[in-house]
Design a protein around this motif. Structure first.
Motif, PDB file in Angstrom:
ATOM      1  N   LEU A   1      62.781  24.935  29.111  1.00 46.22           N
ATOM      2  CA  LEU A   1      63.507  24.677  30.380  1.00 46.22           C
ATOM      3  C   LEU A   1      64.915  24.671  30.356  1.00 46.22           C
ATOM      4  O   LEU A   1      65.671  24.810  31.318  1.00 46.22           O
ATOM      5  N   ARG A   2      65.529  24.052  29.232  1.00 43.66           N
ATOM      6  CA  ARG A   2      67.040  24.280  28.930  1.00 43.66           C
ATOM      7  C   ARG A   2      67.497  25.631  29.083  1.00 43.66           C
ATOM      8  O   ARG A   2      68.806  25.976  29.165  1.00 43.66           O
ATOM      9  N   GLN A   3      66.705  26.510  28.577  1.00 42.33           N
ATOM     10  CA  GLN A   3      67.130  28.080  28.406  1.00 42.33           C
ATOM     11  C   GLN A   3      66.508  29.169  29.653  1.00 42.33           C
ATOM     12  O   GLN A   3      66.065  30.072  29.402  1.00 42.33           O
ATOM     13  N   ARG A   4      66.735  28.416  30.683  1.00 40.93           N
ATOM     14  CA  ARG A   4      66.507  29.045  32.171  1.00 40.93           C
ATOM     15  C   ARG A   4      64.924  29.490  32.291  1.00 40.93           C
ATOM     16  O   ARG A   4      64.539  30.387  33.208  1.00 40.93           O
ATOM     17  N   LEU A   5      64.094  28.903  31.822  1.00 44.71           N
ATOM     18  CA  LEU A   5      62.586  28.953  32.237  1.00 44.71           C
ATOM     19  C   LEU A   5      62.439  28.726  33.754  1.00 44.71           C
ATOM     20  O   LEU A   5      61.777  29.362  34.423  1.00 44.71           O
ATOM     21  N   ALA A   6      63.278  27.584  34.142  1.00 48.19           N
ATOM     22  CA  ALA A   6      63.168  27.381  35.735  1.00 48.19           C
ATOM     23  C   ALA A   6      64.233  27.885  36.399  1.00 48.19           C
ATOM     24  O   ALA A   6      64.685  27.382  37.399  1.00 48.19           O
ATOM     25  N   ASN A   7      64.519  29.098  36.036  1.00 49.76           N
ATOM     26  CA  ASN A   7      65.503  29.932  36.926  1.00 49.76           C
ATOM     27  C   ASN A   7      65.552  30.069  38.231  1.00 49.76           C
ATOM     28  O   ASN A   7      66.377  30.061  39.187  1.00 49.76           O
ATOM     29  N   ASP A   8      64.317  30.424  38.551  1.00 46.98           N
ATOM     30  CA  ASP A   8      63.989  30.688  40.072  1.00 46.98           C
ATOM     31  C   ASP A   8      63.192  29.591  40.907  1.00 46.98           C
ATOM     32  O   ASP A   8      62.601  29.964  41.618  1.00 46.98           O
ATOM     33  N   ILE A   9      63.273  28.501  39.978  1.00 50.36           N
ATOM     34  CA  ILE A   9      62.311  27.244  40.578  1.00 50.36           C
ATOM     35  C   ILE A   9      63.436  26.468  41.609  1.00 50.36           C
ATOM     36  O   ILE A   9      64.671  26.355  41.307  1.00 50.36           O
ATOM     37  N   PHE A  10      62.833  25.987  42.596  1.00 49.25           N
ATOM     38  CA  PHE A  10      63.558  24.836  43.444  1.00 49.25           C
ATOM     39  C   PHE A  10      62.711  23.827  44.119  1.00 49.25           C
ATOM     40  O   PHE A  10      61.279  23.956  43.742  1.00 49.25           O
ATOM     41  N   GLY A  11      63.360  22.776  44.497  1.00 49.83           N
ATOM     42  CA  GLY A  11      62.578  21.508  44.913  1.00 49.83           C
ATOM     43  C   GLY A  11      62.315  20.760  43.847  1.00 49.83           C
ATOM     44  O   GLY A  11      62.869  20.202  43.271  1.00 49.83           O
ATOM     45  N   LYS A  12      60.751  20.255  43.833  1.00 44.57           N
ATOM     46  CA  LYS A  12      60.330  19.359  42.992  1.00 44.57           C
ATOM     47  C   LYS A  12      59.537  19.956  41.700  1.00 44.57           C
ATOM     48  O   LYS A  12      58.518  20.787  41.863  1.00 44.57           O
ATOM     49  N   LEU A  13      59.876  19.620  40.543  1.00 44.65           N
ATOM     50  CA  LEU A  13      59.252  20.073  39.192  1.00 44.65           C
ATOM     51  C   LEU A  13      58.355  18.841  38.595  1.00 44.65           C
ATOM     52  O   LEU A  13      59.249  18.116  38.098  1.00 44.65           O
ATOM     53  N   PHE A  14      57.176  18.997  38.441  1.00 41.93           N
ATOM     54  CA  PHE A  14      56.484  17.805  37.776  1.00 41.93           C
ATOM     55  C   PHE A  14      56.054  18.305  36.261  1.00 41.93           C
ATOM     56  O   PHE A  14      55.791  19.460  35.877  1.00 41.93           O
ATOM     57  N   GLY A  15      56.191  17.233  35.325  1.00 36.74           N
ATOM     58  CA  GLY A  15      56.046  17.392  33.931  1.00 36.74           C
ATOM     59  C   GLY A  15      55.340  16.203  33.458  1.00 36.74           C
ATOM     60  O   GLY A  15      55.502  15.075  33.601  1.00 36.74           O
ATOM     61  N   ASP A  16      54.766  16.464  32.122  1.00 33.45           N
ATOM     62  CA  ASP A  16      54.018  15.420  31.379  1.00 33.45           C
ATOM     63  C   ASP A  16      54.830  14.783  30.386  1.00 33.45           C
ATOM     64  O   ASP A  16      56.436  14.994  30.357  1.00 33.45           O
ATOM     65  N   ARG A  17      54.583  13.853  29.488  1.00 35.34           N
ATOM     66  CA  ARG A  17      55.180  12.838  28.939  1.00 35.34           C
ATOM     67  C   ARG A  17      56.129  13.732  27.775  1.00 35.34           C
ATOM     68  O   ARG A  17      57.228  13.368  27.253  1.00 35.34           O
ATOM     69  N   GLY A  18      55.687  15.028  27.494  1.00 33.61           N
ATOM     70  CA  GLY A  18      56.430  15.920  26.697  1.00 33.61           C
ATOM     71  C   GLY A  18      57.845  16.319  26.898  1.00 33.61           C
ATOM     72  O   GLY A  18      58.632  16.856  26.397  1.00 33.61           O
ATOM     73  N   TYR A  19      58.185  16.185  28.435  1.00 32.96           N
ATOM     74  CA  TYR A  19      59.525  16.642  28.894  1.00 32.96           C
ATOM     75  C   TYR A  19      60.366  15.398  29.164  1.00 32.96           C
ATOM     76  O   TYR A  19      61.211  15.745  29.881  1.00 32.96           O
ATOM     77  N   VAL A  20      60.104  14.344  28.803  1.00 36.51           N
ATOM     78  CA  VAL A  20      60.902  13.033  29.340  1.00 36.51           C
ATOM     79  C   VAL A  20      62.386  13.257  28.525  1.00 36.51           C
ATOM     80  O   VAL A  20      62.246  13.262  27.373  1.00 36.51           O
ATOM     81  N   SER A  21      63.217  13.387  29.638  1.00 33.62           N
ATOM     82  CA  SER A  21      64.671  13.762  28.890  1.00 33.62           C
ATOM     83  C   SER A  21      65.653  13.516  30.173  1.00 33.62           C
ATOM     84  O   SER A  21      65.711  14.149  31.097  1.00 33.62           O
ATOM     85  N   GLN A  22      66.438  12.469  29.895  1.00 36.27           N
ATOM     86  CA  GLN A  22      67.435  12.199  30.842  1.00 36.27           C
ATOM     87  C   GLN A  22      68.367  13.261  31.189  1.00 36.27           C
ATOM     88  O   GLN A  22      68.887  14.025  32.188  1.00 36.27           O
ATOM     89  N   ASP A  23      68.908  13.754  30.021  1.00 40.03           N
ATOM     90  CA  ASP A  23      69.919  15.012  29.929  1.00 40.03           C
ATOM     91  C   ASP A  23      69.028  16.241  30.519  1.00 40.03           C
ATOM     92  O   ASP A  23      69.598  16.797  31.426  1.00 40.03           O
ATOM     93  N   LEU A  24      67.953  16.342  30.175  1.00 40.41           N
ATOM     94  CA  LEU A  24      67.236  17.505  31.057  1.00 40.41           C
ATOM     95  C   LEU A  24      67.084  17.299  32.463  1.00 40.41           C
ATOM     96  O   LEU A  24      67.341  18.283  33.191  1.00 40.41           O
TER      97      LEU A  24
END
Length: 161
Positions: free
Chosen positions: A93-116
């Motif tokens: 996700l930090r390396q542009r996996l979400a490049n063409d995404i907009f709006g709301k993105l939902f993730g599970d516990r493995g993605y918890v990060s305020q920096d992200l």
């Protein structure tokens, strides 16, 4: 890489391409393991030697790769990336996996990060929501948004692979 593994990549890529859709403003991100051999056979495994790595999921250790994907609420793939098994789920996700995404993105516990969360909002204007609960999927957030069945579609895609 052996010839049979190279030949398997073409149908896999074609299948994944057929599942691609467009962003609707509601997206889900998750990762799954792609084991290449049993843990007991790691030292003897030669097919992906030097590429595959040991990784850990909530279900335990494995040797292979991780498949990271983002789907929309219709179950269509929006973005996909394969990484060695030892890569943190947040890194794609930090390396542009979400490049063409907009709006709301939902993730599970493995993605918890305020920096992200801050990076996705500042760089892509994405409102990133994930749960801090011990359950492996963001059920509380999704129940509030009536999107639980759409999140389960991502796991159906994993099973079809």
């Amino acid at each position: 890489m052996s010839r049979s593994k190279k030949e398997a990549l073409v149908p896999l890529c074609a299948y994944l391409k057929s599942l691609m859709g467009s962003c609707t403003g509601i997206s889900f991100v998750d990762a799954t393991k792609l084991s290449v051999c049993h843990n007991r056979r790691i030292k003897r495994h030669k097919g992906f030697e030097g590429i595959a790595q040991r990784g850990k999921t909530s279900m335990g250790w494995f040797y292979g790769f991780k498949l990271h994907a983002i789907i929309n609420h219709h179950g269509e793939l929006l973005s996909i990336r394969v990484t060695p098994g030892n890569i943190d789920d947040r890194e794609p996700l930090r390396q542009r996996l979400a490049n063409d995404i907009f709006g709301k993105l939902f993730g599970d516990r493995g993605y918890v990060s305020q920096d992200l969360k801050d990076k996705l909002f500042n760089d892509f204007n994405i409102d990133f929501l994930c749960t801090r609960q011990k359950c492996s999927s963001p059920f509380r957030i999704l129940c509030n948004c009536n999107l639980l069945t759409e999140y389960k579609q991502l796991h159906k895609i994993w099973e079809s692979l």
